[in-house]
Design a protein around this motif. Sequence first.
Motif, short mmCIF file in Angstrom:
data_model
loop_
_atom_site.label_atom_id
_atom_site.label_comp_id
_atom_site.label_asym_id
_atom_site.label_seq_id
_atom_site.Cartn_x
_atom_site.Cartn_y
_atom_site.Cartn_z
N PHE A 112 0.81 -1.22 0.00
CA PHE A 112 0.00 0.00 0.00
C PHE A 112 0.85 1.27 0.00
O PHE A 112 0.34 2.35 -0.30
CB PHE A 112 -0.96 -0.01 1.19
N LYS A 113 2.13 1.16 0.30
CA LYS A 113 2.95 2.38 0.33
C LYS A 113 3.02 3.05 -1.04
O LYS A 113 3.26 4.25 -1.12
CB LYS A 113 4.35 2.07 0.87
N ASP A 144 9.64 -3.15 2.17
CA ASP A 144 8.68 -2.48 1.32
C ASP A 144 8.91 -0.99 1.07
O ASP A 144 8.67 -0.50 -0.04
CB ASP A 144 7.27 -2.63 1.91
N PRO A 255 -4.14 -2.47 9.81
CA PRO A 255 -2.90 -3.11 10.28
C PRO A 255 -1.84 -2.03 10.41
O PRO A 255 -1.49 -1.39 9.43
CB PRO A 255 -2.53 -4.08 9.14
N SER A 256 -1.35 -1.80 11.63
CA SER A 256 -0.58 -0.58 11.86
C SER A 256 0.85 -0.83 12.32
O SER A 256 1.15 -1.83 12.98
CB SER A 256 -1.28 0.29 12.91
N GLY A 257 1.72 0.10 11.94
CA GLY A 257 3.11 0.09 12.37
C GLY A 257 3.45 1.47 12.87
O GLY A 257 3.34 1.79 14.04
N ASN A 258 3.81 2.34 11.92
CA ASN A 258 4.20 3.70 12.28
C ASN A 258 3.03 4.67 12.43
O ASN A 258 3.24 5.87 12.56
CB ASN A 258 5.21 4.24 11.30
N PHE A 259 1.81 4.17 12.34
CA PHE A 259 0.62 4.99 12.60
C PHE A 259 0.30 5.97 11.47
O PHE A 259 -0.55 6.83 11.61
CB PHE A 259 0.78 5.75 13.93
N GLY A 260 0.97 5.84 10.31
CA GLY A 260 0.67 6.75 9.21
C GLY A 260 -0.70 6.47 8.61
O GLY A 260 -1.53 7.36 8.43
N ASN A 261 -0.92 5.19 8.31
CA ASN A 261 -2.14 4.80 7.63
C ASN A 261 -3.38 5.16 8.45
O ASN A 261 -4.30 5.82 7.98
CB ASN A 261 -2.07 3.29 7.35
N SER A 312 6.25 -5.77 8.20
CA SER A 312 6.13 -4.32 7.99
C SER A 312 5.46 -3.63 9.17
O SER A 312 5.32 -2.41 9.18
CB SER A 312 5.36 -4.02 6.70
N MET A 313 5.04 -4.39 10.16
CA MET A 313 4.45 -3.81 11.36
C MET A 313 5.39 -3.96 12.56
O MET A 313 4.99 -3.71 13.70
CB MET A 313 3.10 -4.48 11.66
N HIS A 393 -0.29 -9.29 6.99
CA HIS A 393 -0.62 -8.00 7.60
C HIS A 393 -2.14 -7.80 7.61
O HIS A 393 -2.73 -7.40 8.60
CB HIS A 393 0.05 -6.85 6.85
N THR A 416 -3.12 -4.23 3.13
CA THR A 416 -1.91 -3.44 2.95
C THR A 416 -0.83 -4.11 2.11
O THR A 416 0.14 -3.47 1.74
CB THR A 416 -1.32 -3.03 4.32
N ALA A 417 -0.96 -5.39 1.84
CA ALA A 417 0.00 -6.06 0.95
C ALA A 417 -0.67 -7.25 0.29
O ALA A 417 -1.75 -7.69 0.72
CB ALA A 417 1.23 -6.52 1.72
C1 LIG Z 1 4.04 0.05 6.18
C2 LIG Z 1 3.10 -1.09 6.28
C3 LIG Z 1 2.18 -1.20 7.35
C4 LIG Z 1 2.12 -0.18 8.48
O1 LIG Z 1 1.62 1.06 8.08
P1 LIG Z 1 1.83 2.37 8.99
O2 LIG Z 1 1.37 3.49 8.16
O3 LIG Z 1 3.33 2.42 9.26
O4 LIG Z 1 1.05 2.17 10.23
C5 LIG Z 1 1.31 -2.28 7.37
N1 LIG Z 1 1.35 -3.23 6.40
C6 LIG Z 1 2.22 -3.16 5.37
C7 LIG Z 1 2.22 -4.26 4.35
C8 LIG Z 1 3.12 -2.10 5.26
O5 LIG Z 1 3.99 -2.06 4.23
#
Ligand SMILES: *Cc1c(COP(=O)(O)O)cnc(C)c1O
Length: 470
Positions: A112-113, A144, A255-261, A312-313, A393, A416-417
Amino acid sequence: MRYVSTRGGSVDRRFSEVLMEGLAPDGGLYVPTCYPTVDEVTLQRWRCLPYAELAFEILSLYIDDIPSDELRAIIASTYTPETFGSAQIVPLRKLDESIALLNLSNGPTFAFKDMAMQLLGNLFEAELGRRGAQLNILGATSGDTGSAAEYAMRGKQNVQVFMLSPRDRMSLFQQAQMFSLMDKNIHNLVVEGSFDTCQDIVKAVSADLAFKRQYNIGTVNSINWARLLAQVVYYFSGYFQATNDNSERISFCVPSGNFGNICAGHVARMMGLPIAKLVLATNENDVLDEFFKTGRYRARASSETMVTSSPSMDISKASNFERFAFDLLGRDAQRVEQLFGMELSQRGQFRLTDQETASIARYGFVSGKSTHVDRLRTIADAWQRHRNMIDPHTADGVKVAREHLLPDTRAIVLETALPLKFEDIIREATGQEPPRPAAVAGLEQRPRRCEVVAPSAEAVMAYIARHCNA
Ligand SMILES: *Cc1c(COP(=O)(O)O)cnc(C)c1O
């Protein structure tokens, strides 16, 4: 629209400045002075628009220093069926009666990036052209982000990309995806070391202000406001695809990692999109789940950060989280500075007051966590019951979405992927091979272009000095 810093430093920026700067000078993140709200009539009008036009309507509320015609053309050339694989750009597909998946992963790198990065590339190119300037993007990747950035910047005027990656730590597919790019402005630098080594080098180079200025070093971090803004659009699109009119409230699970989405979802909700709940899903690295359950935010040490099957999370702290905290704390920049500028940097954690914690609910946030076993089970279940193949994810999102379903409220899980990059877990859960889009047939056999560099800031700086645009 003007932009200010979450930490209250006296800045007053326009969009193009925020685009090129990334982080604010006081260490805070840029946020718009307000979120424009949209009324029922506007929502109704937007409902019928194709994706690129919807994106133009939303982005032009936040961008007033790029001429309208030019902005419209940039967006129209970004969100095309050729690049994203379908006329809807982000098609919605049904999983079951209560959950639908919003497919954000049909861009050039199948994650999704691409949704934000493709726009960022075109915005950079236009702005650099206007300024007659050059930009050298330096980044570190373990997967990614690096490929999304490279596919967005390849062949662009005035931009060079220097992307560090740890030797032999990325999957074969990810290596092939990046290293098969032959564009002269893309430099894959393979570092003998881990992802942390790569990140430390990027930090060291960026800390050398003289070098940074001389070579116009920039980044494509997820904290860039332009990336977040691009992501607001698909919440609207997903909502319009899922509903017949604007009376229904829908939850989004991310599905979150850096909280951008999910922060983009927060912005969409603040603008008036009828979102019931914003459901945040983490994997075993549960900094954010802990925060939304307790009001305590504790960044993890890198030794505590786990390598999981939804890689990616895998985060130790969430770099975009400060934007939401700013709103949650009533836009009190002094309080944000106290929590993020002082407590977090000195003690690695902070705790909100009970009253502040109680106000989280007003913003619609709830959270949950998913582990490797949950992931396997969810992928297997989606395959067996619905003949729907989902990546690990997205599986974390589906698992947590189910825990938060409200009566009479449907949920959209952001996909997201694609399964494609995660063959092992997909095979284990479903006994199937993930399908491969024609665009990546034989990817691993293509010629490769990368450069091995010594694991030191000096070696990377010397490489940049030899190859950059200055
Ligand atoms: C980057 C990513 C995330 C996390 O998104 P954030 O915006 O960082 O929360 C989740 N899933 C996938 C596949 C990603 O590439």
